[in-house]
Design an enzyme around this catalytic site. Structure first.
Site, short mmCIF file in Angstrom:
data_model
loop_
_atom_site.label_atom_id
_atom_site.label_comp_id
_atom_site.label_asym_id
_atom_site.label_seq_id
_atom_site.Cartn_x
_atom_site.Cartn_y
_atom_site.Cartn_z
NE ARG A 150 -1.75 0.87 6.43
CZ ARG A 150 -1.69 -0.01 5.43
NH1 ARG A 150 -2.81 -0.36 4.82
NH2 ARG A 150 -0.55 -0.56 5.07
CB CYS A 179 -2.46 -6.33 0.45
SG CYS A 179 -3.49 -7.18 1.60
CB ALA A 214 -5.67 -6.35 9.66
NE ARG A 224 -8.94 2.41 3.31
CZ ARG A 224 -8.16 1.56 3.99
NH1 ARG A 224 -6.88 1.50 3.73
NH2 ARG A 224 -8.68 0.79 4.91
CG ASN A 258 -1.84 -1.19 1.29
OD1 ASN A 258 -2.24 -1.59 2.37
ND2 ASN A 258 -2.16 -1.79 0.16
CG HIS A 308 -6.86 -1.31 -0.82
ND1 HIS A 308 -6.18 -1.76 0.29
CD2 HIS A 308 -6.59 0.01 -0.92
CE1 HIS A 308 -5.53 -0.75 0.85
NE2 HIS A 308 -5.77 0.34 0.14
N1 ARG Z 1 -5.84 -2.87 7.71
C1 ARG Z 1 -5.25 -2.50 6.46
C2 ARG Z 1 -5.98 -1.29 5.88
O1 ARG Z 1 -7.17 -1.22 6.04
C3 ARG Z 1 -5.28 -3.65 5.50
C4 ARG Z 1 -4.67 -3.35 4.20
C5 ARG Z 1 -4.68 -4.51 3.25
N2 ARG Z 1 -4.13 -4.12 2.02
C6 ARG Z 1 -4.68 -4.28 0.81
N3 ARG Z 1 -4.03 -3.86 -0.21
N4 ARG Z 1 -5.84 -4.82 0.66
O2 ARG Z 1 -5.40 -0.43 5.30
#
Ligand code: ARG
Length: 293
Positions: free
Chosen positions: A112, A287, A281, A162, A92, A191
């Site tokens: 983050r 990812c 999570a 995001r 990410n 995502h």
């Molecule tokens: N808890 C993280 C978030 O919400 C998980 C990210 C997982 N990454 C992904 N590319 N799906 O950002």
């Protein structure tokens, strides 16, 4: 006009071949836990943060690393950092463009944002130029939302949760990359890598309801082969968060039953990995790593 919004534009674009990345960056799950909720997967049925079994998490992470190494990929590791419990999701924080350039994300959540600098440091120490996004780009979450087509210089870019359209504009208009925007409409699939996995140059695995009607049509008509994953399976196992290592060997989350069957029918080689601690999570195989050139 490198932003390709219609099938017409996509079909007429003079794509060049792009080699699949052979290097991988992972972040150790040293301080991994669920400590806040920024996606719907991060709370259990009672609304509590799930507890992480640290030993199991490390074991699952090591297995993924070993799998990547088994296929001859060079895996680099950076340590996890206190106060950044999601840093293990190394997909990410950046978007690799080529062997010399990396774009740094602008994370959508303050929790983050601080992770990005640790990835920037890694790449700068490796002689790779890192590029910060200009002010007009609001949010962008790297290869969580921007996914290279297998073997082609084409970037699929999810927006809506995001990453927002300003990032698509920047990648397409300013950097001149061939970008296809895809609108994400279901927060369980926050995502692009949670709802779409490009398996080889012709084949995609996806869950259609994660996308707007228009984006569904585009995916459906562009890919010669589409493998549809049922909504619940995609949500509960993060089936689409799979990783095609080489267009043939596919690493998938354990329990993604339909995906497994369909991949085998399509002659892919399936490798199942238990990522149960990371599902808590909202992440899985794809990812937990960054593939770079
Ligand atoms: N808890 C993280 C978030 O919400 C998980 C990210 C997982 N990454 C992904 N590319 N799906 O950002």
């Amino acid at each position: 006009m490198p932003i390709l919004k219609t099938l017409e534009e996509l079909k007429n674009y003079p794509f060049s071949p792009y080699e699949a990345p052979r290097k991988v960056l992972m972040a150790k799950p040293d301080y991994y836990k669920v400590a806040y909720k920024i996606n719907p997967h991060m709370v259990d049925g009672e609304g509590h943060f799930p507890k992480i079994d640290e030993k199991r998490a490390l074991f699952q992470w090591e297995k993924l690393k070993a799998k990547a190494e088994e296929f001859g990929l060079k895996v680099f590791v950076i340590p996890g950092q206190e106060n950044f419990p999601d840093m293990v999701f190394a997909a990410n924080q950046t978007l690799p463009i080529d062997s010399r350039h990396i774009i740094l994300s602008k994370m959508a959540h303050a929790e983050r944002s601080g992770e990005v600098q640790f990835f920037a440091d890694f790449f700068e120490n490796h002689g790779i130029e890192t590029k910060r996004l200009p002010d007009e780009v609001i949010h962008f979450e790297g290869t969580g939302d921007a996914i290279w087509h297998f073997g082609m210089d084409l970037l699929w870019c999810g927006h809506g949760f995001r990453t927002d359209f300003s990032a698509v504009d920047y990648l397409g208009e300013t950097l001149g990359l061939a970008v296809v925007p895809l609108e994400l409409v279901d927060e369980n699939f926050y995502h692009l890598d949670t709802c779409m996995c490009i398996l080889d140059s012709k084949t995609v695995a996806w869950t259609p309801k994660a996308f707007s009607e228009e984006s569904q049509q585009l995916i459906d008509s562009f890919f010669p082969v589409t493998i549809e994953i049922p909504y619940e399976e995609a949500r509960d196992t993060l089936a689409c968060n799979s990783w095609s290592i080489d267009g043939q060997n596919i690493l998938i989350p354990l329990g993604a039953k339909t995906l497994k069957e369909k991949l085998i029918n399509h002659k892919f080689i399936v490798h199942e990995l238990d990522t149960g601690e990371f599902l808590k999570a909202g992440g899985s195989v794809f990812c937990m790593k960054l593939a770079f050139f």
